[in-house]
Design a protein around this motif. Structure first.
Motif: not given
Length: 148
Positions: A23-31
């Motif tokens: 999992d290498m996505v940003s926290k904002s994308a995950r949120k």
């Protein structure tokens, strides 16, 4: 010396491959994805087409035991008159990058409005980064149980 260079290249390549598989996505994308998942069933339950706000203009659903459902009109028809349920999604993995697409692997649990468990299964969603934020572009799901 040649062995040292080869080992260094191999280690660098292995590290790159590992980075692509976690999992290498940003926290904002995950949120954004978690927030969309949290209101998904509520929008479908409204039965007013608001579920379409979660999807791209050219999105496709891939429901179990059925042909693909593509485009806004067909997706709206798919959800029209559907059962009123609560769905929770548990993200297992997110892959991709924050510029274009992210793939989500999740589990779902579906309950009726009284809280009785109806179904559970798995979901694979390809999210597209649009001018209006992250939207579901391809949505595939299936139950963990045999068809009745």
């Amino acid at each position: 010396m040649k062995k040292v260079v080869m080992v260094s290249v191999f280690i660098a390549f292995a590290g790159f491959c590992k980075a692509q598989n976690t999992d290498m996505v940003s926290k904002s994308a995950r949120k954004a994805i978690e927030s969309s998942n949290a209101i998904y069933a509520d929008l479908a339950n409204k039965d007013d087409g608001s579920i379409l706000t979660r999807y791209t203009e050219d999105a496709c659903l891939f429901p179990p035991g059925a042909s693909p459902v593509c485009g806004r009109e067909q997706i709206a028809s798919f959800f029209k008159g559907g059962p009123k349920v609560h769905v929770t999604f548990t993200i297992q993995h997110l892959y991709g990058n924050d510029k274009t697409f992210i793939t989500e692997e999740s589990f779902y649990e579906m309950r009726d409005l009284d809280g009785k468990k109806i179904d559970d299964g798995k979901v694979m969603v390809i999210w597209k980064n649009t001018k209006n934020g992250w939207k579901m572009h391809r949505d595939m799901f299936s139950s963990n149980h045999p068809a009745k």
